[in-house]
Design an enzyme around this catalytic site. Structure first.
Site, PDB file in Angstrom:
ATOM      1  N   ASP A   1      -6.639  -6.361  -1.862  1.00  0.00           N
ATOM      2  CA  ASP A   1      -5.505  -6.557  -0.952  1.00  0.00           C
ATOM      3  C   ASP A   1      -4.404  -7.381  -1.612  1.00  0.00           C
ATOM      4  O   ASP A   1      -3.208  -7.153  -1.381  1.00  0.00           O
ATOM      5  CB  ASP A   1      -5.972  -7.265   0.324  1.00  0.00           C
ATOM      6  CG  ASP A   1      -6.879  -6.394   1.177  1.00  0.00           C
ATOM      7  OD1 ASP A   1      -6.933  -5.173   0.946  1.00  0.00           O
ATOM      8  OD2 ASP A   1      -7.547  -6.947   2.080  1.00  0.00           O
ATOM      9  N   GLU A  50      -2.056  -5.301  -3.649  1.00  0.00           N
ATOM     10  CA  GLU A  50      -1.125  -4.564  -2.790  1.00  0.00           C
ATOM     11  C   GLU A  50      -0.039  -5.481  -2.242  1.00  0.00           C
ATOM     12  O   GLU A  50       1.145  -5.098  -2.184  1.00  0.00           O
ATOM     13  CB  GLU A  50      -1.884  -3.893  -1.650  1.00  0.00           C
ATOM     14  CG  GLU A  50      -2.797  -2.772  -2.106  1.00  0.00           C
ATOM     15  CD  GLU A  50      -3.553  -2.115  -0.974  1.00  0.00           C
ATOM     16  OE1 GLU A  50      -4.062  -1.007  -1.173  1.00  0.00           O
ATOM     17  OE2 GLU A  50      -3.635  -2.719   0.125  1.00  0.00           O
ATOM     18  N   ASP A 105       0.833  -1.201   0.000  1.00  0.00           N
ATOM     19  CA  ASP A 105       0.000   0.000   0.000  1.00  0.00           C
ATOM     20  C   ASP A 105       0.871   1.255   0.000  1.00  0.00           C
ATOM     21  O   ASP A 105       0.608   2.213  -0.729  1.00  0.00           O
ATOM     22  CB  ASP A 105      -0.923  -0.021   1.220  1.00  0.00           C
ATOM     23  CG  ASP A 105      -1.743   1.249   1.343  1.00  0.00           C
ATOM     24  OD1 ASP A 105      -2.580   1.505   0.463  1.00  0.00           O
ATOM     25  OD2 ASP A 105      -1.544   1.996   2.324  1.00  0.00           O
TER      26      ASP A 105
END
Length: 249
Positions: free
Chosen positions: A126, A129, A57
């Protein structure tokens, strides 16, 4: 060599072909695709992707900010922030993951595989990332940038060519910066037949109605209410700042 290991090696080769990057440390790649639900159900020494997601991230935001800063020197900080937010959010990361068709390679627990679609959207976002974090650790910032810019460059162009004012997001941002409460939206009234309803919505902040808007859907009416509230609130803030400047003089 176990069947699980052989099966994962096949997945790894397919993943590397799709992302255009070959890992030196294969454990990093497997960790990026290991969801906590899988680790809870299967005995494995491989770490889950949660820590890689955290790192990825940060790398994603850095690469996006650097690209925007260099290639769009005439854009103000506020516009740069809005574009970056648009191209690195969960919705965008999910879309990037879909472009690579990565979902079939995620190591998920049986319970999680049976969960709802909304949960899977977040998992796939997710995953993108965590994969970014893994590439960064394995090959450095240059390799991570090469991987990310394949998605970020066209995403930036799309946002610039198709501007969409999200007044609710802008109002939320102003409220956060000025340390006010969270805006609350409420339906004040509705009229018309079912096929042509008209809604009036309001936005409440600190127990005060600060904006109203109308639309053919609650979503549209809320956006219009947020727009009115945004200009009202920013106008008050600007007026207050001008008053404070005069007092300083």
């Amino acid at each position: 060599m176990s069947d699980v290991t052989i099966c994962w090696e096949k997945h790894a080769k397919q993943i590397e072909q799709r992302i255009g990057y070959s890992f030196q440390n294969q454990n990093l790649l497997k960790s990026a695709f290991t969801h906590c639900s899988y680790a809870n159900e299967v005995e494995t020494d491989c770490p889950t992707n949660e820590r890689l997601e955290f790192l990825g991230d940060a790398v994603l935001n850095l690469v996006a900010a650097n690209y925007l800063f260099i290639h769009y020197p005439n854009l103000a900080e506020g516009n740069l922030t809005k574009i970056r937010s648009n191209i690195v959010n969960d919705k965008s990361c999910h879309a990037y993951s879909k472009q690579l068709n990565l979902e079939s390679h995620i190591l998920l627990g049986k319970g999680e595989r049976a969960s709802n679609k909304r949960s899977h959207i977040r998992i796939e976002a997710d995953l993108f990332e965590s994969l970014t974090g893994a590439i960064y650790l394995d090959g450095g910032l240059e390799q991570a940038s090469n991987f990310l810019l394949k998605f970020l460059c066209p995403a930036v162009e799309h946002v610039i060519q198709n501007p969409c004012e999200n007044w609710k997001a802008q109002l939320q941002e102003v409220c956060q910066k000025t340390k006010k409460g969270k805006p609350i939206y409420t339906t004040l009234s509705s009229s018309g037949p079912d096929h042509d309803r008209n809604y009036t919505c309001g936005v409440i902040l600190e127990d005060c109605l600060i904006g109203k808007g109308e639309g053919h859907s609650k979503k549209e009416a809320q956006q219009m209410a947020a727009r009115e509230a945004f200009f009202m609130l920013t106008g008050v803030i600007k007026e207050r700042e001008q008053t404070e400047d005069k007092l300083d003089l």
